[in-house]
Write a protein that holds these residues in place. Sequence first.
Motif, PDB file in Angstrom:
ATOM      1  N   ALA A 109      81.292  11.415  90.951  1.00 24.78           N
ATOM      2  CA  ALA A 109      81.050  11.939  89.611  1.00 24.78           C
ATOM      3  C   ALA A 109      82.354  12.174  88.856  1.00 24.78           C
ATOM      4  O   ALA A 109      82.468  11.848  87.667  1.00 24.78           O
ATOM      5  N   ARG A 110      83.338  12.740  89.539  1.00 26.67           N
ATOM      6  CA  ARG A 110      84.609  13.050  88.877  1.00 26.67           C
ATOM      7  C   ARG A 110      85.542  11.838  88.817  1.00 26.67           C
ATOM      8  O   ARG A 110      86.175  11.562  87.796  1.00 26.67           O
ATOM      9  N   SER A 111      85.624  11.084  89.908  1.00 22.55           N
ATOM     10  CA  SER A 111      86.568   9.964  89.962  1.00 22.55           C
ATOM     11  C   SER A 111      86.134   8.805  89.086  1.00 22.55           C
ATOM     12  O   SER A 111      86.976   8.072  88.554  1.00 22.55           O
ATOM     13  N   ASN A 112      84.831   8.605  88.924  1.00 23.67           N
ATOM     14  CA  ASN A 112      84.371   7.517  88.071  1.00 23.67           C
ATOM     15  C   ASN A 112      84.845   7.722  86.636  1.00 23.67           C
ATOM     16  O   ASN A 112      85.257   6.765  85.961  1.00 23.67           O
ATOM     17  N   GLU A 113      84.815   8.957  86.181  1.00 28.98           N
ATOM     18  CA  GLU A 113      85.311   9.262  84.837  1.00 28.98           C
ATOM     19  C   GLU A 113      86.810   8.986  84.752  1.00 28.98           C
ATOM     20  O   GLU A 113      87.295   8.419  83.769  1.00 28.98           O
ATOM     21  N   TYR A 114      87.544   9.385  85.804  1.00 27.97           N
ATOM     22  CA  TYR A 114      88.998   9.187  85.809  1.00 27.97           C
ATOM     23  C   TYR A 114      89.349   7.705  85.846  1.00 27.97           C
ATOM     24  O   TYR A 114      90.252   7.244  85.140  1.00 27.97           O
ATOM     25  N   LEU A 115      88.649   6.932  86.696  1.00 32.28           N
ATOM     26  CA  LEU A 115      88.947   5.509  86.844  1.00 32.28           C
ATOM     27  C   LEU A 115      88.695   4.741  85.551  1.00 32.28           C
ATOM     28  O   LEU A 115      89.396   3.776  85.250  1.00 32.28           O
ATOM     29  N   LYS A 116      87.696   5.159  84.793  1.00 31.67           N
ATOM     30  CA  LYS A 116      87.391   4.473  83.542  1.00 31.67           C
ATOM     31  C   LYS A 116      88.449   4.741  82.474  1.00 31.67           C
ATOM     32  O   LYS A 116      88.670   3.907  81.595  1.00 31.67           O
ATOM     33  N   LYS A 117      89.102   5.891  82.554  1.00 31.89           N
ATOM     34  CA  LYS A 117      90.080   6.278  81.541  1.00 31.89           C
ATOM     35  C   LYS A 117      91.514   5.922  81.916  1.00 31.89           C
ATOM     36  O   LYS A 117      92.391   5.898  81.052  1.00 31.89           O
ATOM     37  N   ASN A 118      91.774   5.651  83.199  1.00 29.81           N
ATOM     38  CA  ASN A 118      93.129   5.379  83.659  1.00 29.81           C
ATOM     39  C   ASN A 118      93.181   4.038  84.388  1.00 29.81           C
ATOM     40  O   ASN A 118      92.334   3.761  85.235  1.00 29.81           O
TER      41      ASN A 118
END
Length: 230
Positions: A115-124
Amino acid sequence: MNNKTRVFFKGIFDVSPLMIPVVPFGLIFGVLSIDIGFSPIETMGMSLIIFGGASQIILLQLFSGGASSLVIISSVGAVNSRHLLYGAVVSEHLSDLKLIWKIIISYFLIDQAFARSNEYLKKNKDKDRYFHLVGGGITCWVIWQSTTFLGIFLGAFIPEKLGLSFAVPLTFLALLVNDLRKFINIIVIIISGLVATFGFNYIPYKAYVIVAGITALIVAAILTNFKKNE
């Protein structure tokens, strides 16, 4: 501090708020497992090998209810099948990694970390971004294993009136907050929840989890196609 370390600790920081309800969740699993008749070694083995809170709780519920091995295995498999979707989603961000890293990350790819890393991976898009998932996953692993261990040995001292069973749905409600912003997601959640609730009493062989999951997938596919055709 190099970039890998920075991203790793970013993963820990981002996933930490979701660990609050996991603590009583892990305690519940440890307590229930011993109460049902599993040994401490078997209980810790489940947490180390399966490493999936929802499927482990369902395994205990079905086992204690006298469900057959086929129903237990298929139900746990159905619940854990969501990890195939997680892997498919993050695979595009990790395609350049070596196989050993993909195996390691797949072990830590659980609900909260995804849930948290998917958001990070999409933005970075930096090359070390996968360390965010490693940091978040390891945090989940440490919390789950330690609370399972505590539940095994401290369960007898936890008063029943504390009502720790609230932690199970609370953990997943925390993950669903963002999904509640989309109308289609709300419909799918409500329908699958109703099927599971009513199916608990009327669907034979304790297969309500499988039926609810399949129903959710069908409804989601129908609504998504309908929206595209508008």
